[in-house]
Write an enzyme that holds these catalytic residues in place. Structure first.
Site, PDB file in Angstrom:
ATOM      1  N   GLU A 249      17.036  19.862  -2.062  1.00 35.73           N
ATOM      2  CA  GLU A 249      17.092  21.085  -2.867  1.00 35.73           C
ATOM      3  C   GLU A 249      17.418  20.756  -4.326  1.00 35.73           C
ATOM      4  O   GLU A 249      16.888  21.393  -5.245  1.00 35.73           O
ATOM      5  CB  GLU A 249      18.141  22.039  -2.293  1.00 35.73           C
ATOM      6  CG  GLU A 249      17.818  22.545  -0.901  1.00 35.73           C
ATOM      7  CD  GLU A 249      16.453  23.212  -0.833  1.00 35.73           C
ATOM      8  OE1 GLU A 249      16.132  24.023  -1.728  1.00 35.73           O
ATOM      9  OE2 GLU A 249      15.701  22.915   0.117  1.00 35.73           O
TER      10      GLU A 249
ATOM     11  N   TRP B  11      -5.189  42.581  -7.695  1.00 36.19           N
ATOM     12  CA  TRP B  11      -3.935  43.183  -7.270  1.00 36.19           C
ATOM     13  C   TRP B  11      -4.117  44.669  -6.968  1.00 36.19           C
ATOM     14  O   TRP B  11      -5.018  45.314  -7.503  1.00 36.19           O
ATOM     15  CB  TRP B  11      -2.866  43.011  -8.357  1.00 36.19           C
ATOM     16  CG  TRP B  11      -2.567  41.578  -8.698  1.00 36.19           C
ATOM     17  CD1 TRP B  11      -2.920  40.921  -9.836  1.00 36.19           C
ATOM     18  CD2 TRP B  11      -1.857  40.626  -7.893  1.00 36.19           C
ATOM     19  NE1 TRP B  11      -2.477  39.621  -9.797  1.00 36.19           N
ATOM     20  CE2 TRP B  11      -1.825  39.406  -8.607  1.00 36.19           C
ATOM     21  CE3 TRP B  11      -1.257  40.674  -6.635  1.00 36.19           C
ATOM     22  CZ2 TRP B  11      -1.202  38.271  -8.117  1.00 36.19           C
ATOM     23  CZ3 TRP B  11      -0.633  39.537  -6.137  1.00 36.19           C
ATOM     24  CH2 TRP B  11      -0.614  38.359  -6.871  1.00 36.19           C
TER      25      TRP B  11
ATOM     26  N   ASN C 109      18.126  32.118   0.105  1.00 38.74           N
ATOM     27  CA  ASN C 109      16.809  31.586  -0.225  1.00 38.74           C
ATOM     28  C   ASN C 109      15.755  31.950   0.820  1.00 38.74           C
ATOM     29  O   ASN C 109      14.600  32.232   0.474  1.00 38.74           O
ATOM     30  CB  ASN C 109      16.871  30.069  -0.395  1.00 38.74           C
ATOM     31  CG  ASN C 109      15.582  29.507  -0.960  1.00 38.74           C
ATOM     32  OD1 ASN C 109      15.161  29.890  -2.048  1.00 38.74           O
ATOM     33  ND2 ASN C 109      14.922  28.616  -0.224  1.00 38.74           N
TER      34      ASN C 109
ATOM     35  N   TRP D 267       2.983  38.811  -8.800  1.00 41.77           N
ATOM     36  CA  TRP D 267       4.218  38.046  -8.650  1.00 41.77           C
ATOM     37  C   TRP D 267       5.088  38.113  -9.891  1.00 41.77           C
ATOM     38  O   TRP D 267       6.317  37.985  -9.818  1.00 41.77           O
ATOM     39  CB  TRP D 267       3.911  36.582  -8.301  1.00 41.77           C
ATOM     40  CG  TRP D 267       3.117  35.855  -9.352  1.00 41.77           C
ATOM     41  CD1 TRP D 267       1.761  35.729  -9.407  1.00 41.77           C
ATOM     42  CD2 TRP D 267       3.624  35.136 -10.487  1.00 41.77           C
ATOM     43  NE1 TRP D 267       1.389  34.985 -10.508  1.00 41.77           N
ATOM     44  CE2 TRP D 267       2.515  34.610 -11.185  1.00 41.77           C
ATOM     45  CE3 TRP D 267       4.901  34.881 -10.963  1.00 41.77           C
ATOM     46  CZ2 TRP D 267       2.643  33.858 -12.349  1.00 41.77           C
ATOM     47  CZ3 TRP D 267       5.042  34.134 -12.132  1.00 41.77           C
ATOM     48  CH2 TRP D 267       3.928  33.632 -12.803  1.00 41.77           C
TER      49      TRP D 267
ATOM     50  N   TRP E 114       8.464  31.829  -7.426  1.00 37.33           N
ATOM     51  CA  TRP E 114       7.528  32.946  -7.310  1.00 37.33           C
ATOM     52  C   TRP E 114       6.084  32.460  -7.237  1.00 37.33           C
ATOM     53  O   TRP E 114       5.283  33.013  -6.475  1.00 37.33           O
ATOM     54  CB  TRP E 114       7.731  33.928  -8.466  1.00 37.33           C
ATOM     55  CG  TRP E 114       8.803  34.900  -8.114  1.00 37.33           C
ATOM     56  CD1 TRP E 114      10.108  34.881  -8.519  1.00 37.33           C
ATOM     57  CD2 TRP E 114       8.676  36.007  -7.226  1.00 37.33           C
ATOM     58  NE1 TRP E 114      10.792  35.907  -7.936  1.00 37.33           N
ATOM     59  CE2 TRP E 114       9.950  36.617  -7.145  1.00 37.33           C
ATOM     60  CE3 TRP E 114       7.620  36.551  -6.507  1.00 37.33           C
ATOM     61  CZ2 TRP E 114      10.185  37.757  -6.356  1.00 37.33           C
ATOM     62  CZ3 TRP E 114       7.854  37.681  -5.714  1.00 37.33           C
ATOM     63  CH2 TRP E 114       9.112  38.266  -5.645  1.00 37.33           C
TER      64      TRP E 114
END
Length: 470
Positions: free
Chosen positions: A267, A298, A335, A353, A376
């Protein structure tokens, strides 16, 4: 020699290379500049944290006989003014890697050097500089695993630096009061943040508790939001109250070869990778790295009803709503839940996003420009080492798997807490008598799902099919 130490997102005394170098040269004048030209992309939750982190830093400096000087204004103009007031001969700072800040810092460094000031910047925020990790062809990495291998081949990080002996200036320059920066909200929405967090270098010592209590099980517990299995160090890392070298050293001392350490260090690697990608692709927070997605169809949401439902935790999907309410209350979200909530927004709701990136940026206390944007774009399938677009998280299955007893949902969506655990992730599937016993009336106490998961999944795949051959 008197040296200004320009604090930015390195709000600590330990393992602070700029501070150590300045103390070695002589007296130190610590300064924080609230620069309106910085374009630091800090949201409301981040500004709240910054206020309290600066107060904590000033208190730490005070224990060493120094005080943090706070000024407002453009960085170069402000530094010139303090240099003139104090007679300082040098300026030192620790490097940041956000593209607008890199441009500003280069300009400041050159201008001050041209004026005869001794100026140096240092590495403190990452294990390795973004430009030092290169492919065999000399280019940047777009996939995490080979990046991580290349970074590890650069060797073990240096040992953290101790707090130096500090000597302040003979005359203390004037300072703005911290409150004048206007970082705290005018309307007190921050009660949950105050209950959940204590900013500052002392609080960042939660690292010690984490490596003792949770690190050995991190590789298994980290995916379960109802379990305190993560470090919650991300805001402390973002504001530099703890350094990645300190984190590395602590895990080495605790359990260098354990599976929990390996998973946790990965991480840290993703954080390094995010800054690597942002450094080489400054458009990351706003534009998809996969250019095909610039033409993605979208969904229209003219009244903003879908976006509002997602932001407010009223989508009808309990694991997502729990996460969004946790975010709004505490400035943080687990997360695993971030991935599920993000997938629902960009795939089932089919909203851009960038809307999610901006909402997280404003509400997360750990809203790092690099990690937030990389995350994202990963969820949306359009970034570096991104999940394939056709990987669409099912929020019901994710809830059942990672919140099997529904404890996380019960905490953050209390209107569902009286339901049996098996029904908490899909209350609309519960029998009428089960809902009645729990006192749950759908569309009154808790909303029905805003989209059909199967239909919206297929619509997302059909939309992707329109761009994947471009």
């Amino acid at each position: 020699m008197l040296t200004l130490v320009w604090f930015r997102r390195d709000l600590r005394l330990a393992d602070n290379p700029a501070l150590v170098a300045a103390a070695r040269d002589g007296a130190v004048c610590p300064i924080y500049i609230h620069d309106p030209e910085a374009k630091d992309r800090q949201g409301g939750a981040g500004r709240w944290w910054l206020h309290h982190a600066l107060a904590a830093l000033d208190a730490s400096l005070g224990r060493h006989g120094l005080a943090l000087i706070i000024r407002r204004g453009p960085a170069l103009e402000t530094l010139r003014g303090v240099i003139h007031e104090t007679g300082a001969e040098g300026v030192r700072w620790n490097r940041l890697y956000d593209p607008p800040l890199i441009r500003r810092d280069r300009h400041v460094k050159q201008a001050l050097r041209d004026a005869g000031v001794d100026v140096h910047s240092h590495k403190a925020d990452l294990l390795h500089e973004p430009w030092t990790v290169r492919t065999g062809q000399g280019s940047d990495y777009r996939v995490f695993t080979p990046f991580w291998r290349a970074l590890r081949r650069l060797g073990e990080p240096e040992a953290p630096l101790a707090v130096p002996d500090l000597q302040g200036p003979l005359a203390r320059p004037w300072s703005e009061p911290l409150g004048a920066l206007g970082l705290l909200p005018r309307i007190p929405w921050d009660t949950g943040l105050r209950e959940a967090w204590t900013p500052g270098e002392e609080a960042a010592r939660r690292l010690d508790r984490f490596v003792t209590d949770a690190l050995p099980r991190y590789h298994t517990d980290r995916d379960y939001p109802a379990i305190p299995g993560t470090s919650r160090l991300s805001p402390h890392l973002h504001f530099g109250e703890v350094s990645p070298r300190q984190v590395w050293a602590a895990t080495t001392e605790a359990d260098p070869e354990g599976p929990g350490t390996a998973a946790f260090r990965t991480e840290i690697g993703w954080r390094e990778f995010a800054h690597h990608v942002l450094f080489h692709h400054p458009e990351l927070p706003d534009e998809p790295l996969d250019r095909r997605f610039r033409g993605f169809p979208w969904r229209a949401d003219p009244a903003g009803e879908l976006l509002t439902a997602w932001r407010s935790g009223c989508t009808g999907f309990p694991i997502v709503d729990a996460g969004m309410r946790e975010l709004r209350t505490t400035g943080w979200m687990h997360n695993r839940v971030r991935m599920v909530a993000g997938s629902l927004l960009v795939k089932n709701l089919r909203l851009p996003w960038q809307l999610g990136e901006r909402w997280f940026r404003d509400n997360l206390v750990d809203a790092d420009p690099a990690s937030n944007a990389l995350g994202w774009q990963w969820v949306a399938g359009c970034g570096a080492d991104a999940a394939p677009y056709f990987r669409i998280f099912n929020p019901i299955r994710q809830g059942e798997r990672f919140d099997p007893d529904g404890d996380y949902v019960a905490r953050w969506v209390p209107e569902l807490a009286a339901l049996p655990p098996r029904q908490r992730h899909a209350p609309w599937e519960a029998a009428a008598n089960v809902l009645a016993r729990a006192g749950v009336r759908l569309d009154r106490d808790y909303p029905s799902p805003v989209v059909d998961l199967r239909e919206s999944r297929q619509a997302a795949l059909d939309a992707f099919a329109r761009i994947k051959g471009d």
